[in-house]
Design an enzyme around this catalytic site. Structure first.
Site, PDB file in Angstrom:
ATOM      1  N   HIS A 234       0.841  -1.202   0.000  1.00 44.18           N
ATOM      2  CA  HIS A 234       0.000   0.000   0.000  1.00 44.18           C
ATOM      3  C   HIS A 234       0.876   1.252   0.000  1.00 44.18           C
ATOM      4  CE1 HIS A 234      -3.414   2.602   1.264  1.00 44.18           C
ATOM      5  NE2 HIS A 234      -2.470   3.232   1.927  1.00 44.18           N
ATOM      6  N   GLU A 235       1.924   1.251   0.824  1.00 43.82           N
ATOM      7  CA  GLU A 235       2.817   2.414   0.866  1.00 43.82           C
ATOM      8  C   GLU A 235       3.581   2.574  -0.448  1.00 43.82           C
ATOM      9  OE1 GLU A 235       2.660   4.665   3.065  1.00 43.82           O
ATOM     10  OE2 GLU A 235       1.199   3.494   4.187  1.00 43.82           O
ATOM     11  N   HIS A 238       1.467   4.589  -2.663  1.00 41.68           N
ATOM     12  CA  HIS A 238       1.606   6.027  -2.429  1.00 41.68           C
ATOM     13  C   HIS A 238       2.872   6.562  -3.101  1.00 41.68           C
ATOM     14  CE1 HIS A 238      -1.816   6.657   0.084  1.00 41.68           C
ATOM     15  NE2 HIS A 238      -1.411   5.872   1.067  1.00 41.68           N
ATOM     16  N   GLU A 286      -6.191   7.113  -1.339  1.00 35.60           N
ATOM     17  CA  GLU A 286      -6.243   5.846  -0.621  1.00 35.60           C
ATOM     18  C   GLU A 286      -6.699   4.705  -1.526  1.00 35.60           C
ATOM     19  OE1 GLU A 286      -4.935   5.280   2.092  1.00 35.60           O
ATOM     20  OE2 GLU A 286      -4.601   7.330   2.738  1.00 35.60           O
TER      21      GLU A 286
END
Length: 362
Positions: A234-235, A238, A286
């Site tokens: 997930h990071e 980003h 997100e």
């Protein structure tokens, strides 16, 4: 300046004349036409200046109107409708802004337009500018910005990690292997820190391919390595979309842009620690990061249910601890909704994995 006889036929106005040579004003009467006539009250004569050569100040509420005379000297006359009419008849026109100031509907409209422009700049203009700059930022500048950010937050927000060197190296190796299988760019720096307050169940990204793992995340995920990799994926999402860079630009605004233009990162770094706690990603950010993680897990042969397990476990935390959870993990969209999306992706993954391979039958 020439001494002449006053024009008795013109309307006159009382005033005070400062001749520029003495501090005491002279009581006068004046008339306004093609020429500005000033008659001294002591009867010594009158002074004449072409109105075109006189600088007429703007009217200021109840303050006297000032006339700057050629060669020095100032005439102050009480502002009245009659004086304004005489000036208008003589060809003097007020600046447009003065006309707007006197028309309250126009002033209110201008104020509303200014407020709307400021709101658009804050809500739309700055985010668009931040996105444009982040997408075009040279990689070396983004990396330097991330390093400066880490140095700034290390000074006041986080402390050194309490994880052993072996634990840190094991997680680093797991992430590198996962990124290779998923076909995503390797993380430049994986850093470990301890939280000075709160549970520390967190991982977050910084500009320039840097991911920070707080110690609390490791025992939270326990032996579920896939859950930890899902969070790190997930990071990585980003990172891929430059979300943190855009967020910093939105938060720091002109200071960050100035630092990039003039190479002075000290101003950016000094403010980063202040705004860092207030940064949060948008819902779209997100979802983009979640979708990136789900796709990366698919490619690496890991069910997206790993990401769902993290969100569902996060949801069970007591409220007192949940308050310390970062924005990306606890707000819009909420953990349960994000878990549902990940579970839906996991179902599709499991269905595809269990489908028989197509091919010629014997």
């Amino acid at each position: 300046m020439t001494v002449v006889d006053p024009l008795a036929s013109s309307p006159t106005f009382p005033g005070r004349w400062l001749d520029g040579r003495s501090a005491s004003p002279h009581a006068v009467r004046c008339s306004v036409g093609a020429e500005l006539m000033i008659e001294l009250d002591d009867g010594s004569g009158a002074l004449c200046h072409p109105l075109a050569a006189v600088a007429v100040a703007e009217p200021l509420s109840r303050a006297p109107r000032l006339f700057d005379l050629p060669g020095g000297g100032v005439l102050a006359v009480a502002e009245t409708p009659a004086l304004a009419a005489a000036l208008f008849a003589a060809g003097h026109r007020e600046p447009r802004v003065v006309v707007w100031q006197r028309a309250w509907p126009a002033a209110m409209l201008a104020l509303m337009l200014l407020a709307a422009a400021a709101a658009w700049l804050y809500l739309e203009g700055l985010p668009r500018a931040a996105e444009w700059v982040a997408a075009r930022l040279p990689p070396n500048l983004e990396r330097h910005m991330g390093d400066q950010t880490l140095a700034a937050i290390d000074r006041g927000i986080y402390g050194p990690s309490k994880l052993s060197w072996a634990e840190q190296q094991a997680i680093d190796a797991q992430l590198l292997a996962f990124e290779a299988k998923a076909g995503i760019a390797p993380t430049r720096r994986l850093e470990f820190r301890s939280a000075k307050a709160g549970s520390g169940i967190n991982a977050f990204s910084l500009p320039g391919d840097t991911i920070i793992v707080l110690d609390g995340l490791v025992p939270f995920t326990g032996r579920d390595e896939e859950m930890l990799l899902a969070v790190l994926a997930h990071e990585a999402g980003h990172q891929a979309h430059h979300h943190m860079t855009r967020s910093l630009f939105r938060a720091l605004g002109g200071a960050a842009l100035a630092g990039l233009l003039w190479g002075d990162y000290s101003s950016v770094a000094s403010n980063t620690a202040v705004v860092f706690g207030h940064l949060n990603y948008s819902r779209d950010d997100e979802r983009e990061a979640d979708d990136f993680a789900i796709a990366a897990l698919h490619r690496a042969g890991i069910s997206p249910a790993a990401l769902a397990r993290f969100f569902l476990k996060l949801k069970k935390l007591p409220a007192a601890r949940d308050a310390a959870i970062p924005e990306w993990a606890s707000t819009h969209p909420d953990s349960e909704a994000r878990a549902s999306r990940a579970l839906a992706a996991a179902a599709a993954y499991d269905e595809a994995a269990s489908a028989p391979a197509s091919g010629p039958q014997r």
